[in-house]
Design an enzyme around this catalytic site. Structure first.
Site, short mmCIF file in Angstrom:
data_model
loop_
_atom_site.label_atom_id
_atom_site.label_comp_id
_atom_site.label_asym_id
_atom_site.label_seq_id
_atom_site.Cartn_x
_atom_site.Cartn_y
_atom_site.Cartn_z
CG HIS A 87 -1.89 1.14 1.23
ND1 HIS A 87 -3.25 0.95 1.35
CD2 HIS A 87 -1.73 2.48 1.12
CE1 HIS A 87 -3.87 2.10 1.32
NE2 HIS A 87 -2.96 3.08 1.18
CG HIS A 90 -0.74 7.13 -1.01
ND1 HIS A 90 -1.96 7.31 -1.63
CD2 HIS A 90 -0.99 6.43 0.12
CE1 HIS A 90 -2.91 6.75 -0.90
NE2 HIS A 90 -2.35 6.21 0.17
CE LYS A 147 -7.94 2.30 -0.77
NZ LYS A 147 -6.78 3.01 -0.30
CG HIS A 186 -9.96 4.71 3.22
ND1 HIS A 186 -8.74 5.33 3.35
CD2 HIS A 186 -10.72 5.21 4.23
CE1 HIS A 186 -8.76 6.15 4.38
NE2 HIS A 186 -9.96 6.09 4.94
CG HIS A 238 -4.96 2.32 5.68
ND1 HIS A 238 -6.30 2.38 5.95
CD2 HIS A 238 -4.78 2.99 4.53
CE1 HIS A 238 -6.88 3.06 4.99
NE2 HIS A 238 -6.00 3.43 4.10
CG ASP A 247 -1.65 4.86 3.94
OD1 ASP A 247 -1.69 5.24 2.76
OD2 ASP A 247 -2.49 5.23 4.79
O1 DOR Z 1 -3.35 9.49 5.53
C1 DOR Z 1 -3.69 9.20 4.41
N1 DOR Z 1 -3.11 9.76 3.32
N2 DOR Z 1 -4.66 8.31 4.25
C2 DOR Z 1 -5.18 8.04 3.04
O2 DOR Z 1 -6.07 7.25 2.96
C3 DOR Z 1 -4.70 8.76 1.84
C4 DOR Z 1 -3.33 9.26 2.03
C5 DOR Z 1 -2.90 10.26 0.97
O3 DOR Z 1 -3.12 10.01 -0.22
O4 DOR Z 1 -2.33 11.29 1.34
ZN ZN Z 2 -3.33 5.05 1.54
#
Ligand code: DOR
Ligand code: ZN
Length: 350
Positions: A16, A18, A102, A139, A177, A253
């Site tokens: 997971h 970003h 997702k 989520h 998460h 995450d």
């Molecule tokens: O804390 C988070 N940041 N939770 C999420 O679900 C998305 C992520 C983000 O893309 O910044």
């Molecule tokens: Zn995330």
């Protein structure tokens, strides 16, 4: 071989992650690629990745930002909307590069405005996913403003996850998460010999409880969604992660935001941990004498769930102190990693 001073394990993957887009990719992809062989890449870009075509183009941009000579495989995902079609899901599956879809409840977190307003609108898509074996990555927070922020995951289980899994018992689901004892109990006890449900756990939810948000003042770099919870929940997560159960595996995450976006009157959610993710997990496992359980959690259970081969090369961590940088370059601004300026107990050495 393991000794007290070093820990060698099969190279892990991040289930997971970003990465953002554009010029920012070159500043975060190398950090993940240094430790992880593969990563499930979240589709919540400013323009969400809703089509196979967009996901494949995004994949090329990530590969272009990967340092030469480093092997890193981005495992792409699609962003589910009220309008996603079964055909799009089939195209995604046929592409061989898309490994999950997702589900963001609309409004739950960063760039989730195009998310699902009512899962009933996605029924045909979910049928297709179940039929062709495409995992749903969830989520798990309700968005009802009447529900207390700290209760939104537990309410999601009762109101959405249980009915969803009753309607689609053969749908593979990753509860992303997880942050609560309720989620741990649900995933652990969900029954059945077939593993249709698993959960990812972040390093920050294993290491911190909600006090970290208010330690001596407001600490925006510890704010993420789902938000950190009470100590009781952190302990339940740590027990689950170190239990040896294949239902729980690593997903950082890691979610980079500019310093400016975090240190604001309305700061963004997300903790940047790609820089030192495995070292943070090692510290969490070490805190309960469970380093021997790290390899299953970090390197085996994720690929097993996704039906992918385990990695073959190995990496080594050493017990060696270092200080996390105060900030990193990030576009025209900077990026503050979790635990900036503080000490780490473990270091990736090879
Ligand atoms: O804390 C988070 N940041 N939770 C999420 O679900 C998305 C992520 C983000 O893309 O910044
Ligand atoms: Zn995330």
């Amino acid at each position: 071989m393991q000794s007290a001073a070093t820990l060698t394990l099969t190279r892990p993957d991040d289930w997971h992650l970003h990465l953002r887009d554009g010029a920012l990719l070159a500043q975060v992809v190398p950090a993940s690629a240094r430790t992880f062989a593969r990563a499930i890449v979240m589709p919540n870009l400013e323009t969400p990745v809703t089509t196979t075509e967009a996901a494949l183009a995004y994949r090329e941009r990530i590969l272009a930002a990967t340092p030469k000579g480093v092997s890193f495989e981005p495992l792409m995902t699609l962003y589910l909307t009220d309008n996603t079609t079964p055909d799009e899901i089939r195209r995604a599956k046929d592409s061989q590069h898309i490994h999950g879809v997702k589900f963001y409840p609309a409004g739950a977190t960063t760039h989730s405005a195009s998310g699902v307003t009512d899962l009933k609108l996605c029924w045909r898509v979910l049928e297709t996913m179940q039929a062709i074996g495409m995992p749903l990555l969830v989520h798990g927070e309700v968005t009802d403003p009447a529900v207390d922020l700290f209760d939104r995951e537990a309410v999601f289980i009762d109101e959405q996850l249980i009915p969803l899994r009753a309607a689609f018992p053969r749908l593979r689901v990753v509860f992303e998460h997880i942050t609560t004892e309720a989620a741990v109990d649900y995933v652990r006890d969900c029954g059945g010999r077939d593993q249709m449900l698993a959960a990812t756990i972040t390093a920050h939810h294993l290491l911190y409880n909600r006090n970290a948000l208010f330690e001596g003042g407001l600490r925006p770099h510890y704010y993420c969604r789902p938000v950190l919870k009470r100590e009781r929940h952190r302990r339940a997560l740590l027990r689950a992660a170190t239990s040896g159960s294949a239902r729980f595996f690593l997903g950082t995450d890691s979610a980079p935001h500019t310093r400016h976006a975090k240190e604001s009157a309305c700061g963004c959610a997300g903790c940047y941990t790609a820089l030192h993710a495995l070292e943070l997990y090692a510290e969490a496992f070490d805190s309960v004498g469970a380093l021997a359980a790290l390899e299953g959690f970090a390197s085996f259970f994720g690929p097993d769930f996704y039906g992918l081969p385990r990695n073959r090369d190995r990496i080594t961590l050493a017990r060696s102190q270092w200080t996390v940088p105060e900030e990193l370059e990030f576009g025209p601004d900077t990026l503050v990693p979790l635990r900036a300026g503080e000490t780490m107990a473990w270091k990736l050495v090879s």
